[in-house]
Design a protein around this motif. Sequence first.
Motif, mmCIF file in Angstrom:
data_model
loop_
_atom_site.group_PDB
_atom_site.id
_atom_site.type_symbol
_atom_site.label_atom_id
_atom_site.label_comp_id
_atom_site.label_asym_id
_atom_site.label_seq_id
_atom_site.Cartn_x
_atom_site.Cartn_y
_atom_site.Cartn_z
ATOM 1 N N ASP A 187 44.887 45.739 36.425
ATOM 2 C CA ASP A 187 45.193 47.279 36.446
ATOM 3 C C ASP A 187 46.808 47.379 36.680
ATOM 4 O OD1 ASP A 187 44.300 49.822 37.529
ATOM 5 O OD2 ASP A 187 44.898 49.409 39.644
ATOM 6 N N GLU A 188 47.629 46.258 37.239
ATOM 7 C CA GLU A 188 48.730 46.601 37.243
ATOM 8 C C GLU A 188 49.483 46.523 36.020
ATOM 9 O OE1 GLU A 188 52.724 44.285 40.071
ATOM 10 O OE2 GLU A 188 50.447 43.558 39.943
ATOM 11 N N LEU A 189 49.105 45.628 35.465
ATOM 12 C CA LEU A 189 49.642 45.555 33.852
ATOM 13 C C LEU A 189 49.451 46.895 33.276
ATOM 14 C CD1 LEU A 189 48.903 41.874 32.935
ATOM 15 C CD2 LEU A 189 50.986 42.744 33.269
ATOM 16 N N ARG A 190 48.136 47.460 33.131
ATOM 17 C CA ARG A 190 47.835 48.829 32.672
ATOM 18 C C ARG A 190 48.895 50.053 33.101
ATOM 19 N NH1 ARG A 190 42.967 49.117 34.705
ATOM 20 N NH2 ARG A 190 42.048 47.756 33.141
ATOM 21 N N GLU A 191 49.090 50.129 34.427
ATOM 22 C CA GLU A 191 49.810 50.962 34.726
ATOM 23 C C GLU A 191 51.494 50.593 34.393
ATOM 24 O OE1 GLU A 191 49.717 52.818 38.587
ATOM 25 O OE2 GLU A 191 51.831 52.164 39.033
ATOM 26 N N PHE A 192 51.829 49.473 34.234
ATOM 27 C CA PHE A 192 53.137 49.191 33.923
ATOM 28 C C PHE A 192 53.238 49.504 32.376
ATOM 29 C CE2 PHE A 192 55.939 46.081 31.716
ATOM 30 C CZ PHE A 192 57.103 46.057 32.428
ATOM 31 N N ARG A 193 52.533 49.245 31.535
ATOM 32 C CA ARG A 193 52.596 49.745 30.208
ATOM 33 C C ARG A 193 52.433 51.297 30.204
ATOM 34 N NH1 ARG A 193 47.638 47.480 26.453
ATOM 35 N NH2 ARG A 193 46.672 49.398 26.928
ATOM 36 N N LYS A 194 51.865 52.010 30.760
ATOM 37 C CA LYS A 194 52.059 53.363 30.642
ATOM 38 C C LYS A 194 53.410 53.765 31.128
ATOM 39 C CE LYS A 194 49.785 57.425 33.113
ATOM 40 N NZ LYS A 194 48.756 57.675 34.260
ATOM 41 N N ILE A 195 53.978 53.363 32.164
ATOM 42 C CA ILE A 195 55.281 53.673 32.609
ATOM 43 C C ILE A 195 56.329 53.182 31.117
ATOM 44 C CG2 ILE A 195 57.147 53.089 34.138
ATOM 45 C CD1 ILE A 195 54.974 52.548 36.408
ATOM 46 N N MET A 196 56.195 52.192 30.766
ATOM 47 C CA MET A 196 57.152 51.817 29.822
ATOM 48 C C MET A 196 57.028 52.497 28.622
ATOM 49 S SD MET A 196 58.985 49.626 31.409
ATOM 50 C CE MET A 196 58.789 50.063 32.813
ATOM 51 N N ARG A 197 55.844 52.849 28.294
ATOM 52 C CA ARG A 197 55.477 53.955 27.078
ATOM 53 C C ARG A 197 55.980 55.309 27.284
ATOM 54 N NH1 ARG A 197 50.390 53.682 27.141
ATOM 55 N NH2 ARG A 197 49.820 55.789 27.982
ATOM 56 N N ASN A 198 55.953 55.830 28.556
ATOM 57 C CA ASN A 198 56.774 56.922 28.976
ATOM 58 C C ASN A 198 58.090 56.895 28.823
ATOM 59 O OD1 ASN A 198 53.833 57.724 29.362
ATOM 60 N ND2 ASN A 198 54.448 59.608 30.764
ATOM 61 N N LEU A 199 58.735 55.811 29.292
ATOM 62 C CA LEU A 199 60.192 55.823 29.109
ATOM 63 C C LEU A 199 60.820 55.429 27.957
ATOM 64 C CD1 LEU A 199 60.648 53.632 32.755
ATOM 65 C CD2 LEU A 199 60.910 56.077 32.317
ATOM 66 N N ASN A 278 55.093 52.571 43.241
ATOM 67 C CA ASN A 278 55.727 52.824 44.791
ATOM 68 C C ASN A 278 55.618 51.817 45.322
ATOM 69 O OD1 ASN A 278 55.463 55.749 44.111
ATOM 70 N ND2 ASN A 278 53.362 55.715 44.352
ATOM 71 N N HIS A 279 55.196 50.508 44.886
ATOM 72 C CA HIS A 279 55.222 49.420 45.575
ATOM 73 C C HIS A 279 56.176 48.138 44.926
ATOM 74 C CE1 HIS A 279 52.133 50.878 48.234
ATOM 75 N NE2 HIS A 279 51.776 51.316 47.299
ATOM 76 N N ARG A 280 56.647 48.656 44.008
ATOM 77 C CA ARG A 280 57.332 47.562 43.089
ATOM 78 C C ARG A 280 58.903 47.957 42.886
ATOM 79 N NH1 ARG A 280 53.776 45.398 44.456
ATOM 80 N NH2 ARG A 280 51.875 44.224 43.404
ATOM 81 N N GLU A 285 64.009 49.865 40.210
ATOM 82 C CA GLU A 285 65.671 49.519 39.905
ATOM 83 C C GLU A 285 65.594 49.667 38.109
ATOM 84 O OE1 GLU A 285 66.673 46.134 41.383
ATOM 85 O OE2 GLU A 285 66.335 46.645 43.582
ATOM 86 N N GLU A 286 64.933 49.106 37.201
ATOM 87 C CA GLU A 286 64.941 49.064 36.098
ATOM 88 C C GLU A 286 64.471 50.296 35.475
ATOM 89 O OE1 GLU A 286 65.709 46.549 33.941
ATOM 90 O OE2 GLU A 286 66.278 45.204 35.869
ATOM 91 N N CYS A 287 63.590 51.157 36.015
ATOM 92 C CA CYS A 287 63.273 52.383 35.448
ATOM 93 C C CYS A 287 64.636 53.368 35.535
ATOM 94 C CB CYS A 287 61.982 53.042 36.289
ATOM 95 S SG CYS A 287 60.486 52.326 35.755
#
Length: 368
Positions: A187-199, A278-280, A285-287
């Motif tokens: 679940d965490e990796l799935r959200e991470f990929r969504k964030i990176m794609r949008n960025l 919200n918990h990482r 910082e990277e975003c």
Amino acid sequence: MSKTVIWQRCPKCGQWCKAETGTLANFVKGVYDCGVLGQKAGESVGEIFGEKGKYIGKEIGQWVVGMSLGAANGLKEGVLNGKYVFDCKCGNFWSTDDPNDKQNAEYAVELAQEFSSLPYLQRKHLFICDELGLLPSSFKVLSKYSLPSDIAFPTGHPIENTLYVCHPYRQNSYLPYDTYEIELLRDELREFRKIMRNLGAKHIDYSDFFKRDEEKKNSLNRLIQGGADNLKYAIRGSREKEFQSEVEKGIQSSLEGSWDYLITKEKPKLPENLVWYNHREEWKEECESRLAGQTIRSSFKISTASSETTTEQEREQIKADLKVLQAASTDVSINTTKLLSQKNISELSWKVNVDFYPLPDYDDISLE
């Protein structure tokens, strides 16, 4: 004496109270009862010496006479009778001899109605059962046929005689206990990929980071230094390690991957309705650096350790309570060894690499 648990509503204040059989609980009850009697006896004798003597006699009677008699009587009651002793927060004490108290079912019905409003820590672990017998306290027990409508399970669940863990950040979602660490990582990796794609990610790849070679080297050194004794333990644990390796391989194949994306006209921004972000702090910082145009490549480490929700102490108590539940309920068949085997797997980590399109590229697209 084995411990079992039942629930009753306090006849004085009305709140639900848990009782456990066993010498200790009944010892406390005996101390309390005889302490009250000793207090009254001491108070009566102390009256001879006036109000001050009455007060002193009351204290002496409680702590000397009461405790002595209470220890003996409480121990006797605990060993011979095995009663269920209730100690309500309002100060009310009572006991029962009925190990199959019918109020358990009533408590379970009310629990189902109020379940979703309970604090997270009180409903973090949930056992789904058909037969509602004794109800422990390290996890909640609900019937499959009377579940709250606002809690969610993965496809194919819930399953009877199965323990679940509440998602730490989606607190209406429950995951099977034996695989929850992996499901949380997924679940965490799935959200991470969504964030990176949008960025504005151009390329993303995941690779495992198990450090198996280093672990094997350390194990071999310990084996050589320890001689025959260590060899004996190594042979005993070999089957477990083989199972662990197979599980790790399965996880590895299901989570590894790489993705390539085309640039879009929409400029990079964070997506909405994020949970893990919200918990990482590292992600934040990277975003921020990416949105400021300072980052075109970044690497992250994501592991099961970062999403661990059940402590070792909780696991031991759950294991004990599952055995009690199994002993008390004829229809409950639980293999606690299999249930807890997933917890012996070492920390699983993934290295995630991300390449971004430079921000000026988005300005060039908008001008076309």
